[in-house]
Write a protein that holds these residues in place. Sequence first.
Motif, short mmCIF file in Angstrom:
data_model
loop_
_atom_site.label_atom_id
_atom_site.label_comp_id
_atom_site.label_asym_id
_atom_site.label_seq_id
_atom_site.Cartn_x
_atom_site.Cartn_y
_atom_site.Cartn_z
N PRO A 120 0.82 -1.23 0.00
CA PRO A 120 0.00 0.00 0.00
C PRO A 120 0.84 1.27 0.00
CG PRO A 120 -0.06 -1.05 2.16
CD PRO A 120 0.60 -2.02 1.24
N ILE A 175 0.53 4.08 -2.96
CA ILE A 175 0.14 5.46 -2.62
C ILE A 175 1.22 6.44 -3.06
CG2 ILE A 175 -0.29 7.04 -0.70
CD1 ILE A 175 -1.59 4.67 0.76
N SER A 230 -10.29 12.63 -7.52
CA SER A 230 -10.26 11.39 -6.74
C SER A 230 -11.14 10.32 -7.37
CB SER A 230 -10.69 11.66 -5.30
OG SER A 230 -12.00 12.21 -5.27
#
Length: 305
Positions: free
Chosen positions: A110, A114, A215
């Motif tokens: 992760p 990111i 987003s």
Amino acid sequence: MSQYIIKRLFGTLLVMFIISIIAFMFVHLLPGDPARMIAGEDATAQDLINIRHQLGLDLPLIHQFHNFIINLMHFDFGQSIIVNEPVSELISERYKVSITLAAFSLWFIPFGIILGIIAAVFKSKLPDRFSMVLAVSGISIPEFWLGLMLIQIFAVKLGWFNPTGYETLKDLVLPAITLGTIGTAIIARFTRSAFLDVLSENYIQTAKAKGLMQSKVIVNHAFRNAMLPIITVIGLQIGFILSGSIVVETIFGLPALGSLLIDSVNSRDYPVIQALLILYSFQFVIINFLVDILYTLINPQVRMQ
């Protein structure tokens, strides 16, 4: 879908058979004599002959290979030549530590994704440059140096962790950071590249023109398509973590598979070396198999091909 899985499964079995042949031949090419290791330097020639007979090392190589394959089909890895214990028990004790360390090291997935997404969204800006500096640094720093620095700072000077050994899960924090740093850097770079390719596609520009939030464009439109090449890299990195943690385990003195492999090579413990080589290879093969299956779930075109 089922035909594809069966086809890949047969390919996996074939690869494992070839790996078994290589593992068997590899240990017999190692210099040194395990009978001499057991008997000691003062052993007579007759002592060596007796030990080789007990271990089956006096049989023709083809007979040894036949016995090795038959035992392997029954999941019997034999007895350790040096400690005279079942190889499966020796490995299972150490494997618990290795698999726990690997699980702790998965933080890189992760974090790397990111970091790569931030770099792609803010291309050529400060977040992008900062993320790529971290990525390049993570790839460039050797694992042994990073591990020693973490021990010096957080174990020796600050006293937050034990420098070596394994008693509690806390002792795996520094090894997990060391092991996952390179994976984070590689995932970040691949994620950035994949997202930059996807974000330049026409359907992404159309979604932005419709007024969708950045987003939502990334999560709903870009993420799934960009994840295809990233999944392959993640699978490879997990394989490297499971089978390539020998240096890290040695630096931190962990009673895991890495130290067992080194001890077995030094003592010419053939059954243990063979079992570990097959286990390491099996992990890679299974991970690649799972990655291929995951590909078919994400991209239907792979399934049709």
